[in-house]
Write a protein that holds these residues in place. Structure first.
Motif, PDB file in Angstrom:
ATOM      1  N   THR A   1       1.013  -1.138  -0.084  1.00 41.37           N
ATOM      2  CA  THR A   1       0.025   0.081   0.171  1.00 41.37           C
ATOM      3  C   THR A   1       1.129   1.310   0.010  1.00 41.37           C
ATOM      4  O   THR A   1       0.637   2.324  -0.686  1.00 41.37           O
ATOM      5  CB  THR A   1      -0.855   0.086   1.484  1.00 41.37           C
ATOM      6  OG1 THR A   1      -1.914  -1.082   1.304  1.00 41.37           O
ATOM      7  CG2 THR A   1      -1.893   1.329   1.178  1.00 41.37           C
TER       8      THR A   1
ATOM      9  N   ILE B   1      -6.595  -1.005  -5.212  1.00 44.00           N
ATOM     10  CA  ILE B   1      -6.966  -1.731  -4.003  1.00 44.00           C
ATOM     11  C   ILE B   1      -6.991  -3.059  -4.409  1.00 44.00           C
ATOM     12  O   ILE B   1      -6.547  -4.038  -3.590  1.00 44.00           O
ATOM     13  CB  ILE B   1      -8.317  -1.256  -3.429  1.00 44.00           C
ATOM     14  CG1 ILE B   1      -8.054   0.167  -2.980  1.00 44.00           C
ATOM     15  CG2 ILE B   1      -8.757  -2.110  -2.321  1.00 44.00           C
ATOM     16  CD1 ILE B   1      -9.260   0.770  -2.596  1.00 44.00           C
TER      17      ILE B   1
ATOM     18  N   ILE C   1      -3.323  -4.447  -4.920  1.00 42.11           N
ATOM     19  CA  ILE C   1      -2.800  -4.439  -3.853  1.00 42.11           C
ATOM     20  C   ILE C   1      -2.979  -5.742  -2.967  1.00 42.11           C
ATOM     21  O   ILE C   1      -2.237  -6.357  -2.675  1.00 42.11           O
ATOM     22  CB  ILE C   1      -2.976  -3.220  -2.820  1.00 42.11           C
ATOM     23  CG1 ILE C   1      -2.453  -2.158  -3.582  1.00 42.11           C
ATOM     24  CG2 ILE C   1      -2.562  -3.384  -1.280  1.00 42.11           C
ATOM     25  CD1 ILE C   1      -2.750  -0.718  -3.027  1.00 42.11           C
TER      26      ILE C   1
END
Length: 139
Positions: free
Chosen positions: A7, A38, A41
């Motif tokens: 992140t 997201i 990730i």
């Protein structure tokens, strides 16, 4: 284990885009792109866990499933090569994240230096251009 560093690396890339590619920032950092980021990730962060669990389920005996122990990554590592593989994956992730952060940092510092006007040659060219424009306006 990997979600936070990945992140932070993604945040570094976002800052790189905001500073070095400001005209494309709105296009690249839309809500849809954020959702994709997201998902990427979390996918990248879950890969090492999936590898460790897959190897455990493929190589563990049935007695391993009935033991009462505190759950941790170490109980899933039965053979020494599994520990080496886990270490190699962690080092690979660290290397990729470090290279990404250093690349972004260098590019951001170059953009900041160019914007600050420390480059005397480009500043002199800009002044000469402005001076030549003002003299042509007077004629």
């Amino acid at each position: 284990m990997f979600v936070t560093p990945v992140t932070l690396t993604a945040m570094t890339l976002e800052r790189y885009v905001a500073i070095c590619l400001p005209l494309r920032h709105a296009e690249l950092c839309s809500p849809r792109s954020t959702l994709h980021g997201i998902l990427i990730i979390h996918s990248l962060s879950s890969l090492p866990c999936i590898v460790v669990l897959s190897i455990f389920f493929a190589s563990a005996s049935s007695a391993s499933y009935t033991q009462f122990r505190r759950c941790s990554v170490e109980i899933f590592i039965i053979h020494t090569w599994q520990g080496h593989l886990r270490s190699a994956i962690s080092q690979f992730y660290f290397l990729i994240m470090c290279m990404t952060i250093v690349f972004s940092y260098v590019k951001i510092m170059r953009a900041a230096k160019a914007a600050s006007g420390e480059d005397k040659k480009s500043t002199w060219r800009g002044l000469r251009t402005a001076a030549s424009l003002s003299t042509t306006d007077l004629k």
